[in-house]
Design a protein around this motif. Structure first.
Motif: not given
Length: 179
Positions: A18-28, A104-110, A134-142
């Protein structure tokens, strides 16, 4: 429109913690932020060039021409320069206009504007899968924002090239049109 949930097939590689996936999402997401900044910088470089082009074409309109046909041809070419440069300028403004979508919907920490620093420590204790989503949603928005900026930048560059071409044709024909 961003999705609320990401399935396992939307996530990178099997076997990531989970930590590695979060890191990949945030780097993306960070890579897309860099793309957005790059588009803004390129658009910022076009503004002075367009200003010079519009000013030069505006001054050239006042230049005398010999005969009605010469004046008409000059005005058409300079009108093309001004119209193309104005189209480019409007596209550059569209590139530089902020477009942070309302969540849309819940707040996103990122994500801005829903990030709330006072709650960040408490939000970090959430389950890792929710943070990853949340991190992947932010990457998609960006990614969507970056794509839109580059499409508008491409339009600005095409309009700038059209303005430059019309100006060069006018410059080449100017001696013939003057007399």
């Amino acid at each position: 429109m961003p999705r609320d949930e990401f399935s396992a097939s939307d996530r990178p590689g099997p076997g990531l913690t989970a930590e590695q996936e979060l890191d990949v999402a945030l780097r993306t997401a960070s890579d897309f932020r860099g793309s957005i900044a790059g588009a803004d910088a390129k658009a910022g470089l076009l503004i002075p060039a367009l200003g010079v082009g519009i000013g030069g074409a505006g001054n050239a309109i006042a230049a005398p021409s010999a005969g009605a046909w010469a004046t008409a041809i000059s005005l058409v070419l300079l009108g093309l320069v001004l119209t193309s440069a104005l189209g480019a300028l409007l596209s550059v403004i569209a590139v530089l206009t902020p477009r942070t979508p309302a969540p849309a919907g819940k707040p996103n920490l990122f994500a801005f504007p829903t990030f709330q620093p006072l709650r960040a420590a408490e939000d970090c204790r959430r389950a890792q899968p929710e943070l990853c989503a949340q991190a992947w949603r932010q990457a998609e928005t960006l990614a969507r924002i970056a794509n839109t900026k580059y499409l508008r930048l491409r339009t600005a560059l095409r309009c700038s090239c059209a303005a430059l071409l019309a100006f060069l044709v006018w410059t080449a024909l100017r001696p013939l049109l003057a007399g």
